[in-house]
Design a protein around this motif. Structure first.
Motif, short mmCIF file in Angstrom:
data_model
loop_
_atom_site.label_atom_id
_atom_site.label_comp_id
_atom_site.label_asym_id
_atom_site.label_seq_id
_atom_site.Cartn_x
_atom_site.Cartn_y
_atom_site.Cartn_z
N VAL A 1 0.83 -1.20 0.00
CA VAL A 1 0.00 0.00 0.00
C VAL A 1 0.86 1.25 0.00
O VAL A 1 0.62 2.21 -0.74
N GLY A 2 1.91 1.26 0.82
CA GLY A 2 2.82 2.41 0.86
C GLY A 2 3.50 2.65 -0.46
O GLY A 2 3.61 3.80 -0.93
N LEU A 3 3.94 1.58 -1.10
CA LEU A 3 4.60 1.73 -2.41
C LEU A 3 3.62 2.25 -3.45
O LEU A 3 3.97 3.13 -4.26
N ALA A 4 2.38 1.72 -3.44
CA ALA A 4 1.39 2.17 -4.41
C ALA A 4 1.03 3.63 -4.21
O ALA A 4 0.87 4.39 -5.17
N ALA A 5 0.89 4.04 -2.94
CA ALA A 5 0.50 5.42 -2.65
C ALA A 5 1.57 6.41 -3.05
O ALA A 5 1.27 7.59 -3.30
N ALA A 6 2.83 5.97 -3.11
CA ALA A 6 3.94 6.90 -3.40
C ALA A 6 4.20 7.07 -4.89
O ALA A 6 5.02 7.92 -5.27
N LEU A 7 3.53 6.30 -5.74
CA LEU A 7 3.86 6.34 -7.17
C LEU A 7 3.72 7.73 -7.77
O LEU A 7 4.66 8.28 -8.36
N LEU A 8 2.52 8.32 -7.64
CA LEU A 8 2.28 9.62 -8.27
C LEU A 8 3.10 10.75 -7.62
O LEU A 8 3.74 11.53 -8.35
N PRO A 9 3.11 10.88 -6.28
CA PRO A 9 3.93 11.94 -5.69
C PRO A 9 5.42 11.81 -6.03
O PRO A 9 6.09 12.81 -6.29
N ALA A 10 5.94 10.58 -6.05
CA ALA A 10 7.34 10.38 -6.37
C ALA A 10 7.63 10.75 -7.82
O ALA A 10 8.66 11.37 -8.14
N LEU A 11 6.70 10.37 -8.70
CA LEU A 11 6.88 10.70 -10.12
C LEU A 11 6.85 12.20 -10.33
O LEU A 11 7.68 12.77 -11.08
N ARG A 12 5.92 12.89 -9.68
CA ARG A 12 5.82 14.36 -9.81
C ARG A 12 7.09 15.04 -9.30
O ARG A 12 7.61 15.97 -9.91
N ALA A 13 7.59 14.57 -8.16
CA ALA A 13 8.79 15.18 -7.59
C ALA A 13 10.00 14.98 -8.49
O ALA A 13 10.82 15.89 -8.65
#
Length: 440
Positions: free
Chosen positions: A416-428
């Motif tokens: 769940v943590g990895l999935a939730a970080a996909l978009l914010p990490a990509l944007r950053a």
């Protein structure tokens, strides 16, 4: 609030009446949930320092920054983890309760069922005497003990009149069932004009062995039955109905003639193995698809299936909780990325790679999700133990922890943590370095 909740759960565990225990359980769950949500931000620093303690050693400076980023705003981190915590607390509590129920039923079946097979309607309704005759005529069927239920009304010494259901059995009950007696035995309870009952029910209504109790059967047939034995089946309802009332098959036939059997307890004849007898019984009952042959393993599986239906509903709620939790983590990380725009730009300028930046945000997300999962599971396991204590008042005294489910939930929280970080990490990682540095 937490102290009050803990006191309520402790009272629940020590209560002697189901009604008061259930009330204290509900109060304790509500108070401990509120207390954990309130205390969540205070728990962020010590718990995440432990959870993220291995990050610097494994991921170097990126791991150290991810751990410290999760510690920056404890209130936000605690609020983010709360959504996942509530869902997993519910799952943890009911998983412990269901595992305890399953283990208790398995133990009860092992303790009470002594027959090789039980022939019973799939919906537990009575069946035609024709089926009983077919089973008795089956090659290799040795002892066949009939069970038949009948409504009964008893006038008790304390002045009360109880309407319940009594079970009638053939005389050789001890050969197919493991009955624990506090007084007397099967011979005393199943003799003509006798009746047996649960010892706790007898104490409650001031009944003693040898008492003569007025009884009324369907159709207004009245008689007096002498209490021949008291059972102690480790259950407040004895054989599964109020009072655990049971009597001889002959007595049932005398006052309720022409009834239908509810179950047949069958033992293989000498020289016939159980597998062979089962095949023959299946062939015998092939024209009656509603009637099934079950052994101990079948009964245990039946109980597990019924409990699983309850768990499916819980897992559906878990799915909803995960969706909400993922959205919460995504929102938190997105806000964190926006707030740290200039910082991210400076880190990129001094050599932090895109992949390292994405890893840093993913690790931050994972540690938040695992924090919420562990908090929820810890709370849920406490709830589950309290629920088991309430169930123990109904005879389900075995406590079990579903470790496989618990480990799976922790691993799932990482996903769940990895999935939730996909978009914010990509944007950053796609930020323009110079624009990010110039950001105010």
């Amino acid at each position: 609030v937490g102290a009050a909740g803990a006191a309520a759960l402790t009272g629940c565990a020590t209560a002697e009446k189901t009604s008061s225990a259930a009330s204290l359980l509900g109060l304790g769950i509500v108070l401990t949930l509120i207390a954990t949500v309130i205390a969540g931000p205070l728990l962020v620093r010590p718990v995440i320092r432990i959870l993220g303690g291995v990050f610097p050693a494994v991921f170097g400076s990126v791991g150290r920054m991810s751990q410290r980023n999760a510690l920056r705003n404890p209130r936000r981190t605690g609020a983010t983890a709360a959504a996942l915590m509530v869902g997993l607390a519910l799952v943890g509590g009911l998983s412990v309760a269901s595992a305890s129920m399953t283990k208790s039923f398995d133990r009860q079946i092992d303790r009470t069922l002594g027959a090789d097979f039980v022939v019973q309607n799939s919906n537990f309704m009575p069946f035609s005497p024709e089926i009983t005759g077919k089973v008795e005529e089956t090659e290799g069927a040795g002892l066949v003990v009939r069970q038949r239920f009948t409504p009964i009304e008893l006038a008790l010494p304390d002045g009360r009149s109880v309407e319940s259901t009594a079970a009638g059995y053939d005389p050789r009950l001890d050969d197919v069932a493991k009955v624990t007696y506090a007084q007397g035995g099967s011979r005393d309870a199943l003799a003509a004009g006798r009746i047996g009952m649960d010892v706790d029910f007898a104490k409650k209504h001031k009944v003693r062995v040898g008492d003569s109790l007025p009884a009324t059967f369907p159709g207004g047939r009245e008689t007096k039955l002498t209490v021949g034995a008291l059972t102690d089946q480790d259950s407040p309802e004895g054989f599964g109905v109020e009072g655990g009332l049971f009597l001889g098959f002959g007595t049932v036939e005398k006052y309720v003639p022409g009834g239908q059997d509810s179950a047949l307890y069958v033992n293989a004849a000498p020289g016939t193995d159980a597998d062979t007898l089962r095949e023959r019984l299946d062939r015998t009952l092939d024209p009656y698809p509603q009637v099934q042959v079950r052994d101990q393993a079948d009964y245990k599986e039946l109980i597990r299936q019924q409990i699983a239906v309850m768990l499916y509903l819980v897992y559906a709620l878990l799915g909803l909780a995960i969706v909400i939790a993922v959205l919460g983590v995504v929102n938190t990380l997105a806000l964190s990325v926006v707030e740290r725009t200039r910082e991210i730009g400076l880190l990129r300028a001094i050599g932090l790679g895109r992949r390292q930046l994405r890893r840093m945000i993913r690790l931050e997300s994972v540690v938040i999700a695992v924090f919420g999962a562990l908090l929820g599971l810890a709370l849920g396991m406490v709830w589950g133990v309290a629920v088991q204590q309430v169930l123990a008042l109904q005879g389900m005294k075995e406590l079990a922890f579903p470790w496989t489910t618990i480990v799976a939930v922790v691993i799932g929280s990482v996903v769940v943590g990895l999935a939730a970080a996909l978009l914010p990490a990509l944007r950053a990682s796609r930020m323009n370095v110079l624009a990010a540095i110039a950001h105010e």
